[in-house]
Design a protein around this motif. Structure first.
Motif, short mmCIF file in Angstrom:
data_model
loop_
_atom_site.label_atom_id
_atom_site.label_comp_id
_atom_site.label_asym_id
_atom_site.label_seq_id
_atom_site.Cartn_x
_atom_site.Cartn_y
_atom_site.Cartn_z
N GLY A 1 0.82 -1.21 0.00
CA GLY A 1 0.00 0.00 0.00
C GLY A 1 0.85 1.26 0.00
O GLY A 1 0.54 2.24 -0.70
N ARG A 2 1.93 1.26 0.79
CA ARG A 2 2.81 2.44 0.83
C ARG A 2 3.56 2.61 -0.49
O ARG A 2 3.80 3.74 -0.92
N SER B 1 8.67 9.72 2.48
CA SER B 1 8.20 9.04 3.68
C SER B 1 7.40 7.78 3.35
O SER B 1 7.31 6.86 4.18
N GLN B 2 6.83 7.73 2.14
CA GLN B 2 6.09 6.52 1.76
C GLN B 2 7.02 5.31 1.73
O GLN B 2 6.64 4.21 2.14
N LEU B 3 8.25 5.52 1.24
CA LEU B 3 9.20 4.41 1.17
C LEU B 3 9.71 4.03 2.56
O LEU B 3 9.97 2.85 2.83
N LEU B 4 9.85 5.03 3.43
CA LEU B 4 10.22 4.73 4.82
C LEU B 4 9.16 3.88 5.47
O LEU B 4 9.46 2.89 6.17
N GLY C 1 6.45 13.36 2.29
CA GLY C 1 7.10 13.74 3.53
C GLY C 1 7.26 15.25 3.69
O GLY C 1 6.79 16.05 2.87
N ARG C 2 7.95 15.63 4.75
CA ARG C 2 8.19 17.03 5.04
C ARG C 2 9.32 17.57 4.15
O ARG C 2 10.12 16.81 3.61
#
Length: 291
Positions: free
Chosen positions: A141-142, A197-200, A153-154
């Motif tokens: 999903g990510r 951040s999706q990959l994190l 992400g930021r």
């Protein structure tokens, strides 16, 4: 220098369906396929005594409904309640996006409870069986979020920074991708680079959590233990990821300049995980060694 996110979210274009098949939808298919395959392995190992493949198929189907319905309802209630109150029909606007892990988790738990009533099984025995099957789906999903360029992400000046076209200011948002590539090559878009951040989250909530839970559950554990480990790991990993993820626009930072809604919703999971692990010390074990 940052990289430019330039991925087509449509995996397959279809002449009879203008929207095509999106990568995000394919990630759901992979998630359920992985849960089916892993669940079959655990079933054949005797980890859910008395349950055959047909009954497990029903459990997986109920779980799918729980993920989809719970995820959508949870997103609306947790993240977009004012819009829902203004227009309740927006609940069905799935094309507009919006799924919540915490809502999906509640949906799966409700579906599991319904299935357990029919098969007269202890609810936590089933949740312990299901928990190791979930992380790979979260990871897929990510990855779908990453391909779709959403939930970014930021802002960062790190070499890991990625310029997401959907996150650019209005003056750049409607420019053709060819022009964005030129501007990026010139360094104009570097100030808008963000953490991927999706990959994190795919790494922590998907691969790492799967590896730990699969190893932890390889040996039959007392009731509550695997569910507790799942809740604890997800809560901790989600809170860590929230320090890199852009907070939801409708909420921003709730307090202290860093507390987000994702953290608030994950803190109870950490607490419940610790409680379940503590309770497991005096609980029975469903599947015995060598089953």
């Amino acid at each position: 220098m940052s990289s430019l996110h330039d991925i087509d979210p449509i995996a397959v274009s279809l002449p009879f369906w203008p929207h095509g098949i999106h990568w995000y939808g394919l990630m759901y298919v992979l998630a359920f396929a992985a849960a089916w395959w892993l669940g079959q392995r655990r079933l054949r190992a005797g980890r859910l005594p008395g349950i055959d493949e047909n009954a497990y198929g029903d459990l997986l189907f109920y779980g799918m409904l729980g993920v989809l319905l719970g995820g959508r309802v949870g997103y609306v209630l947790f993240y977009d309640l004012p819009a829902f109150l203004a227009d309740p029909l927006m609940l069905f606007n799935v094309r507009g996006g919006g799924m919540s892990f915490h809502g999906g988790l509640l949906g799966v738990m409700a579906a599991g409870w319904w299935w357990c009533r029919k098969h007269r099984m202890h609810w936590f025995d089933v949740m312990d069986f299901v928990a190791p099957l979930v992380p790979l789906g979260l990871g897929f999903g990510r990855i779908g979020n990453w391909i779709g360029g959403e939930l970014w992400g930021r802002v960062t000046d790190s070499p890991l920074g990625v310029v997401f076209t959907r996150a650019l200011p209005p003056e750049y948002a409607n420019l053709p991708v060819e022009q964005l590539r030129v501007l990026h090559a010139q360094g104009v878009l570097d100030p808008f680079a963000r953490y991927p951040s999706q990959l994190l989250q795919a790494l922590l909530e998907g691969l790492v959590m799967f590896a730990v839970l699969w190893w932890f559950s390889a040996k039959p554990r007392p009731r509550f233990a695997v569910s507790g480990m799942f809740a604890l790991l997800y809560g901790v990993f989600r809170i860590v990821a929230e320090f890199f993820r852009q907070p939801d626009a409708q909420y921003g930072y709730l307090a202290f300049g860093w507390l987000t809604m994702g953290m608030v919703l994950s803190l109870p999971l950490v607490a419940l995980g610790l409680v379940f692990l503590w309770r497991s010390h005096t609980a029975p074990t469903l599947a015995k060694e060598g089953a």
